[in-house]
Design a protein around this motif. Structure first.
Motif, short mmCIF file in Angstrom:
data_model
loop_
_atom_site.label_atom_id
_atom_site.label_comp_id
_atom_site.label_asym_id
_atom_site.label_seq_id
_atom_site.Cartn_x
_atom_site.Cartn_y
_atom_site.Cartn_z
N SER A 47 32.96 98.65 -4.44
CA SER A 47 33.35 98.85 -5.84
C SER A 47 34.25 97.73 -6.33
CB SER A 47 34.06 100.20 -5.97
OG SER A 47 34.47 100.42 -7.30
N LEU A 48 35.20 97.32 -5.50
CA LEU A 48 36.12 96.25 -5.87
C LEU A 48 35.38 94.95 -6.14
CD1 LEU A 48 39.05 95.23 -6.17
CD2 LEU A 48 39.04 94.80 -3.71
N HIS A 49 34.41 94.62 -5.30
CA HIS A 49 33.66 93.38 -5.48
C HIS A 49 32.76 93.45 -6.72
CE1 HIS A 49 34.71 90.89 -2.00
NE2 HIS A 49 34.88 92.03 -1.35
N LEU A 50 32.31 94.64 -7.08
CA LEU A 50 31.49 94.78 -8.29
C LEU A 50 32.33 94.68 -9.56
CD1 LEU A 50 28.99 97.62 -7.29
CD2 LEU A 50 28.46 95.20 -7.72
N GLN A 51 33.61 95.02 -9.45
CA GLN A 51 34.50 94.99 -10.62
C GLN A 51 35.14 93.62 -10.82
OE1 GLN A 51 37.34 98.34 -10.61
NE2 GLN A 51 35.91 99.40 -9.26
N GLY A 52 34.95 92.71 -9.86
CA GLY A 52 35.55 91.39 -9.97
C GLY A 52 34.99 90.60 -11.14
N SER A 53 35.67 89.53 -11.47
CA SER A 53 35.21 88.67 -12.57
C SER A 53 35.11 87.23 -12.06
CB SER A 53 36.20 88.76 -13.74
OG SER A 53 35.74 87.99 -14.83
N PRO A 54 33.88 86.79 -11.71
CA PRO A 54 32.62 87.53 -11.83
C PRO A 54 32.40 88.45 -10.63
CG PRO A 54 32.21 85.35 -10.96
CD PRO A 54 33.68 85.40 -11.25
N PRO A 55 31.50 89.42 -10.76
CA PRO A 55 31.23 90.33 -9.66
C PRO A 55 30.64 89.59 -8.45
CG PRO A 55 30.33 91.17 -11.71
CD PRO A 55 30.73 89.76 -11.97
N SER A 56 31.02 90.03 -7.25
CA SER A 56 30.48 89.45 -6.03
C SER A 56 29.45 90.42 -5.47
CB SER A 56 31.61 89.21 -5.02
OG SER A 56 31.09 88.69 -3.82
N THR A 57 28.22 90.30 -5.97
CA THR A 57 27.20 91.29 -5.63
C THR A 57 26.75 91.22 -4.16
OG1 THR A 57 25.48 89.80 -6.45
CG2 THR A 57 26.35 91.45 -7.99
N GLU A 58 26.77 90.02 -3.60
CA GLU A 58 26.35 89.88 -2.21
C GLU A 58 27.29 90.63 -1.27
OE1 GLU A 58 25.43 86.35 1.10
OE2 GLU A 58 25.60 85.86 -1.04
N SER A 59 28.60 90.46 -1.48
CA SER A 59 29.58 91.18 -0.66
C SER A 59 29.49 92.67 -0.91
CB SER A 59 30.99 90.68 -0.97
OG SER A 59 31.15 89.33 -0.62
N ALA A 60 29.33 93.06 -2.17
CA ALA A 60 29.22 94.48 -2.51
C ALA A 60 28.04 95.12 -1.80
CB ALA A 60 29.09 94.65 -4.03
N ARG A 61 26.91 94.42 -1.77
CA ARG A 61 25.71 94.95 -1.12
C ARG A 61 25.95 95.14 0.38
NH1 ARG A 61 22.72 91.04 -1.74
NH2 ARG A 61 22.10 91.44 -3.89
N ALA A 62 26.66 94.20 1.01
CA ALA A 62 26.91 94.29 2.44
C ALA A 62 27.81 95.48 2.77
CB ALA A 62 27.56 92.99 2.93
N TYR A 63 28.86 95.67 2.00
CA TYR A 63 29.76 96.80 2.24
C TYR A 63 29.06 98.13 1.96
CZ TYR A 63 33.83 93.74 2.76
OH TYR A 63 34.73 92.81 3.21
N LEU A 64 28.26 98.15 0.92
CA LEU A 64 27.53 99.38 0.58
C LEU A 64 26.56 99.76 1.70
CD1 LEU A 64 27.01 101.58 -1.48
CD2 LEU A 64 25.41 100.04 -2.65
N LYS A 65 25.93 98.76 2.29
CA LYS A 65 25.00 99.01 3.40
C LYS A 65 25.73 99.62 4.60
CE LYS A 65 21.52 96.71 6.29
NZ LYS A 65 20.85 95.40 6.60
N GLU A 66 26.93 99.11 4.90
CA GLU A 66 27.72 99.65 6.02
C GLU A 66 28.12 101.10 5.73
OE1 GLU A 66 31.08 97.11 6.62
OE2 GLU A 66 29.96 95.67 7.83
#
Length: 405
Positions: free
Chosen positions: A276-295
């Motif tokens: 969630s934190l990486h998605l709320q960043g400016s700009p969002p870090s979608t690659e990191s968000a996807r990795a954490y979400l997968k875990e």
């Protein structure tokens, strides 16, 4: 040796049953302050003190360690506490509903288990009812440890429901009790966790940041789960202040110190928070968000609750939107039953905010903008100033973007 929950609670009840003040019971051998700390659970008694108090109360020492009755509620509570199963807790709920004249301590203990049951199922109304009664019982008994624990939990529940004004009152009270009486670190830390989360939600970010720093320092030598929660709390405040670098650093520390085998649910929740934190960043870090979400998904497949499954789906909607996969975002959103969401207030409003943005992308600009304005106004009226500001910012950016387009 007695524990704070067995000795202190029974001592208080036995004293009150005999109509004795703390000073009258303390006598010449111990101080009133020491007796107060025994009752609150801040101190454990020695064998000499146990013998002295038993003599003063004219009871056998065993009276401090047993429940006063062997009622059906006692039996149901024992089964629920030892079985750790939803069926046993559901039986306890049924029994509790028919018992009205039991020992207040017994009712408090039963409600504490029942509240956790409703919390895990995302039933905020039932959870809130339990916590209101828990707080009332604790106040009637005048037991600081129970007052602190009840009010801390109640504050967090009210915050999740969006009632920020009441949440702040209870969080402040819980923290004051913990500090004044000198409760154990775990109680003071939980009070601070509640206070920081409510202050952040109310937009009192400097206060939240100061209390978060106090919390991190307080639990420096505590169990890793408590340290992880403290660092997560600090990360949340930093994120609300726009300090994404500090927020990510705190969250990384939290994830680094926690072993998934020790606290698998918290371990996975931290990954959801990181996504969630990486998605709320400016700009969002979608690659990191996807990795954490997968875990997190992998962990919650084993230990997740329906609430956490909803949280995962909501983050999938956010991820798809930020990556420009709008059709997939709408498809994922459609899997959610918006009338049966078990999310907290902030997450529900954020989801509706995302729905508004999707409506605008899909060509329903007027409807989407109107919904955003209403959400911002609703958050303002609920005294959730931080969330209101977040929505107004989204609205301003959306208007700017559509005007430029």
């Amino acid at each position: 040796m007695a524990t704070e929950s067995s000795f202190g609670l029974r001592l208080k009840v036995l004293r009150q049953q005999q109509g004795l003040s703390q000073a009258a019971l303390a006598g010449d051998e111990i101080s009133t302050g020491y007796l107060s700390r025994l009752e609150s659970g801040a101190r454990n008694p020695t064998e000499r003190v146990i013998a002295y108090l038993a003599k003063r109360l004219d009871v056998d020492r065993s009276a401090f360690f047993i429940q006063p009755s062997s009622s059906s509620l006692t039996q149901a509570l024992s089964l629920a506490a030892s079985a750790d199963s939803s069926e046993a807790t559901e039986d306890l709920i049924d029994v509790f509903a028919t018992c009205r004249d039991e020992d207040p301590l017994l009712r408090w203990q039963a409600l504490w288990l029942i509240e956790r049951y409703w919390h895990e199922r995302g039933d905020h109304a039932q959870q809130l009812a339990c916590l209101e009664e828990l707080t009332g019982i604790a106040d009637d008994l005048e037991l600081p440890a129970l007052q602190c624990r009840s009010k801390s939990r109640l504050a967090r529940c009210l915050r999740a429901a969006g009632d920020i004004t009441r949440a702040l009152d209870f969080a402040v009270s819980a923290h004051q009790v913990a500090k004044q009486v000198g409760l154990p670190v775990s109680d003071e830390a939980n009070a601070l966790l509640a206070l920081v989360s409510v202050e952040a939600e109310a937009g009192r970010l400097p206060d939240a940041r100061a209390h978060a720093e106090e919390l991190v320092e307080l639990v420096a030598e505590a169990a890793e789960t408590l340290r992880a929660e403290a660092l997560w709390s600090a990360a949340t405040v930093c994120s609300r202040q726009g300090d994404d670098a500090a927020a990510r650093a705190f969250l990384q520390q939290a994830m680094a110190i926690l072993d998934s085998r020790v606290a698998p649910v918290l371990w996975a929740r931290l990954r959801l928070a990181a996504a969630s934190l990486h998605l709320q960043g400016s700009p969002p870090s979608t690659e990191s968000a996807r990795a954490y979400l997968k875990e997190a998904q992998a962990a919650f497949a084993l230990v997740g609750t329906p609430v956490q499954q909803q949280e995962i789906l909501v983050l999938q909607v956010h991820l798809a939107f930020e990556e420009g996969r709008y059709a997939e975002a709408r498809a994922a959103y459609s899997q959610l039953d918006v009338d049966k969401l078990m999310l907290n207030y902030r997450d529900r409003i954020r989801l509706q905010t995302l729905d508004s943005r999707l409506l605008i992308v899909e060509g329903r600009r007027k409807e989407g903008l109107a919904q955003l304005k209403q959400l911002g106004e609703d958050a303002r009226r609920a005294a959730n100033l931080d969330l209101a500001a977040e929505i107004w910012q989204v609205l301003a950016e959306t208007l700017e973007h559509t005007a430029a387009g």
